[in-house]
Design a protein around this motif. Structure first.
Motif, PDB file in Angstrom:
ATOM      1  N   TYR A  81      -0.459 -13.634 -37.232  1.00 27.70           N
ATOM      2  CA  TYR A  81       0.772 -12.869 -36.888  1.00 27.70           C
ATOM      3  C   TYR A  81       2.034 -13.544 -36.900  1.00 27.70           C
ATOM      4  O   TYR A  81       2.314 -14.821 -36.862  1.00 27.70           O
ATOM      5  CB  TYR A  81       0.633 -12.617 -35.049  1.00 27.70           C
ATOM      6  CG  TYR A  81       1.701 -11.674 -34.635  1.00 27.70           C
ATOM      7  CD1 TYR A  81       1.740 -10.332 -34.933  1.00 27.70           C
ATOM      8  CD2 TYR A  81       2.893 -12.295 -33.763  1.00 27.70           C
ATOM      9  CE1 TYR A  81       2.968  -9.549 -34.525  1.00 27.70           C
ATOM     10  CE2 TYR A  81       3.845 -11.516 -33.353  1.00 27.70           C
ATOM     11  CZ  TYR A  81       3.623 -10.269 -33.835  1.00 27.70           C
ATOM     12  OH  TYR A  81       4.969  -9.250 -33.294  1.00 27.70           O
ATOM     13  N   LEU A  83       6.213 -12.685 -36.702  1.00 26.29           N
ATOM     14  CA  LEU A  83       7.469 -11.889 -36.157  1.00 26.29           C
ATOM     15  C   LEU A  83       8.682 -12.494 -36.642  1.00 26.29           C
ATOM     16  O   LEU A  83       9.072 -13.706 -36.192  1.00 26.29           O
ATOM     17  CB  LEU A  83       7.307 -11.761 -34.869  1.00 26.29           C
ATOM     18  CG  LEU A  83       8.544 -10.957 -33.927  1.00 26.29           C
ATOM     19  CD1 LEU A  83       8.629  -9.234 -34.508  1.00 26.29           C
ATOM     20  CD2 LEU A  83       8.598 -11.055 -32.485  1.00 26.29           C
ATOM     21  N   ARG A  85      12.684 -11.319 -35.696  1.00 23.43           N
ATOM     22  CA  ARG A  85      13.581 -10.342 -35.334  1.00 23.43           C
ATOM     23  C   ARG A  85      15.012 -11.027 -35.062  1.00 23.43           C
ATOM     24  O   ARG A  85      15.383 -12.107 -34.870  1.00 23.43           O
ATOM     25  CB  ARG A  85      13.054  -9.970 -33.787  1.00 23.43           C
ATOM     26  CG  ARG A  85      13.759  -8.988 -32.841  1.00 23.43           C
ATOM     27  CD  ARG A  85      13.175  -8.310 -31.533  1.00 23.43           C
ATOM     28  NE  ARG A  85      11.873  -7.908 -31.990  1.00 23.43           N
ATOM     29  CZ  ARG A  85      10.816  -7.688 -31.001  1.00 23.43           C
ATOM     30  NH1 ARG A  85      11.031  -8.149 -29.779  1.00 23.43           N
ATOM     31  NH2 ARG A  85       9.752  -7.045 -31.603  1.00 23.43           N
ATOM     32  N   ASP A  90      13.829  -5.606 -36.666  1.00 21.86           N
ATOM     33  CA  ASP A  90      12.546  -6.593 -36.908  1.00 21.86           C
ATOM     34  C   ASP A  90      12.702  -6.710 -38.349  1.00 21.86           C
ATOM     35  O   ASP A  90      12.347  -5.702 -39.349  1.00 21.86           O
ATOM     36  CB  ASP A  90      11.271  -6.001 -36.540  1.00 21.86           C
ATOM     37  CG  ASP A  90      10.782  -6.190 -35.090  1.00 21.86           C
ATOM     38  OD1 ASP A  90      11.911  -6.749 -34.561  1.00 21.86           O
ATOM     39  OD2 ASP A  90      10.014  -5.675 -34.417  1.00 21.86           O
ATOM     40  N   GLN A  92      10.693  -8.939 -40.064  1.00 23.44           N
ATOM     41  CA  GLN A  92       9.283  -8.864 -40.371  1.00 23.44           C
ATOM     42  C   GLN A  92       8.290  -8.797 -39.143  1.00 23.44           C
ATOM     43  O   GLN A  92       8.718  -9.151 -37.964  1.00 23.44           O
ATOM     44  CB  GLN A  92       8.635 -10.085 -40.984  1.00 23.44           C
ATOM     45  CG  GLN A  92       7.307 -10.354 -41.171  1.00 23.44           C
ATOM     46  CD  GLN A  92       7.073 -11.316 -42.286  1.00 23.44           C
ATOM     47  OE1 GLN A  92       7.433 -11.468 -43.464  1.00 23.44           O
ATOM     48  NE2 GLN A  92       6.021 -12.290 -41.948  1.00 23.44           N
ATOM     49  N   ASN A  93       7.333  -7.729 -39.099  1.00 24.44           N
ATOM     50  CA  ASN A  93       6.556  -7.538 -37.869  1.00 24.44           C
ATOM     51  C   ASN A  93       5.059  -7.414 -38.493  1.00 24.44           C
ATOM     52  O   ASN A  93       4.847  -6.025 -38.708  1.00 24.44           O
ATOM     53  CB  ASN A  93       7.029  -6.719 -37.008  1.00 24.44           C
ATOM     54  CG  ASN A  93       6.110  -6.434 -35.620  1.00 24.44           C
ATOM     55  OD1 ASN A  93       5.014  -7.223 -35.492  1.00 24.44           O
ATOM     56  ND2 ASN A  93       6.770  -5.846 -34.820  1.00 24.44           N
ATOM     57  N   TRP A  95       0.618  -8.383 -39.066  1.00 27.59           N
ATOM     58  CA  TRP A  95      -0.441  -8.938 -38.357  1.00 27.59           C
ATOM     59  C   TRP A  95      -1.727  -8.980 -39.634  1.00 27.59           C
ATOM     60  O   TRP A  95      -1.607  -8.021 -40.163  1.00 27.59           O
ATOM     61  CB  TRP A  95      -0.993  -8.728 -37.159  1.00 27.59           C
ATOM     62  CG  TRP A  95      -1.554  -7.311 -36.824  1.00 27.59           C
ATOM     63  CD1 TRP A  95      -2.884  -6.873 -37.459  1.00 27.59           C
ATOM     64  CD2 TRP A  95      -0.867  -6.237 -36.575  1.00 27.59           C
ATOM     65  NE1 TRP A  95      -3.106  -5.702 -37.123  1.00 27.59           N
ATOM     66  CE2 TRP A  95      -1.779  -5.216 -36.596  1.00 27.59           C
ATOM     67  CE3 TRP A  95       0.336  -5.848 -36.259  1.00 27.59           C
ATOM     68  CZ2 TRP A  95      -1.588  -3.655 -36.433  1.00 27.59           C
ATOM     69  CZ3 TRP A  95       0.633  -4.434 -36.114  1.00 27.59           C
ATOM     70  CH2 TRP A  95      -0.093  -3.506 -36.112  1.00 27.59           C
ATOM     71  N   ASN A 120       2.013  -4.520 -41.773  1.00 26.70           N
ATOM     72  CA  ASN A 120       3.471  -5.002 -42.173  1.00 26.70           C
ATOM     73  C   ASN A 120       4.457  -3.730 -42.244  1.00 26.70           C
ATOM     74  O   ASN A 120       4.441  -3.066 -43.381  1.00 26.70           O
ATOM     75  CB  ASN A 120       3.544  -6.032 -43.136  1.00 26.70           C
ATOM     76  CG  ASN A 120       4.793  -6.603 -43.262  1.00 26.70           C
ATOM     77  OD1 ASN A 120       5.962  -6.205 -42.609  1.00 26.70           O
ATOM     78  ND2 ASN A 120       4.773  -7.942 -43.544  1.00 26.70           N
TER      79      ASN A 120
END
Length: 254
Positions: A81, A83, A85, A90, A92-93, A95, A120
């Motif tokens: 995972y 992230l 922010r 965001d 990148q977020n 998993w 993603n």
């Protein structure tokens, strides 16, 4: 069972980063001989506040492998995972989940089955789910040189960014992986190439090339460098995806 090779922290300093949509599972496999249980994990957290503008970064990775008593069956799991922010959005977020079963029929031949989920929101393909099965061949098995070739069928379900439609694809996945160890230099090189075309349209394909070098500095610390090249050809009006990534880092093993 013996518990070996636990890596609680892997810290990478990115020289150049880019977005990738194909994960090299070969680089995450664990060569453990008779060790039946292995767990590797890393966790990275960073928060920066500059005059009220903040950047939050969180990365977590877990890889684990379990072998049967006869050492002929391997259960392999990868979880990730990530992230990043900022105040506005965001960056990148994402998993990633991958589970794989490997059954050794001989020193040369293995059967594999796998499932995968990948999301993603910042990529062209924002969601990918797949299931597949295939064969894996170890065609070079020397003390300092090992080479594998694999070929598998995949059924994948994808969603593109900005398009309210799901795509259902039958895709082939083949790879060639070579590991070379230089004893005097204490250097290990791992090179892998993936090619994944659609069965119905070979022009729609993905290519990943990766080269990894690792040198142990002590019994618990290694210096590593990683180069990735990724290319997706959609064979349609969509623009091709291309990216290159270079990472240099230090790995801690306890």
């Amino acid at each position: 069972m013996k518990l070996l090779h636990i890596a609680p922290l892997i810290l990478f300093f990115s020289v150049l980063s880019a977005k990738a949509q194909l994960v090299n599972i070969e680089a995450k496999r664990m060569q453990t001989d008779s060790t039946r249980f292995v767990l590797k994990s890393d966790l990275l957290f960073n928060y920066t506040d500059n005059n009220g503008d903040y950047v939050l970064q969180f990365d977590s990775n877990i890889s684990t492998q379990i072998k049967s008593k006869d050492l002929e069956k391997i259960y392999f799991l990868v979880l990730n995972y990530s992230l990043v922010r900022t105040d506005d959005k965001d960056v990148q977020n994402a998993w990633f989940f991958h589970a794989r079963y490997n059954h050794e029929l001989s020193d040369f031949f293995r059967l594999e089955g796998f499932i995968q989920n990948q999301n993603n929101t910042q990529l062209t393909i924002i969601s990918r789910n797949l299931v597949g099965a295939g064969m894996r061949f170890k065609f070079i098995n020397k003390e300092r040189t090992k080479a594998y070739f694999g070929n598998a069928y995949m059924y994948e379900i994808e969603k593109l960014n900005g398009i309210d439609q799901w795509f259902y694809n039958h895709r082939n996945s083949s790879y060639l992986s070579l590991t070379q160890t230089f004893e005097k230099m204490h250097l290990e090189l791992v090179s892998t190439v993936y090619f994944q075309p659609l069965y119905s349209d070979i022009g729609n394909h993905r290519v990943l090339g990766q080269l990894k070098a690792e040198i142990p500095l002590t019994d618990h610390i290694s210096l590593s460098a990683l180069y990735n090249y990724f290319h997706t050809n959609f064979s349609s009006t969509l623009e091709d995806d291309r990216s290159s990534t270079i990472k240099v880092g230090i790995t801690f093993n306890i």
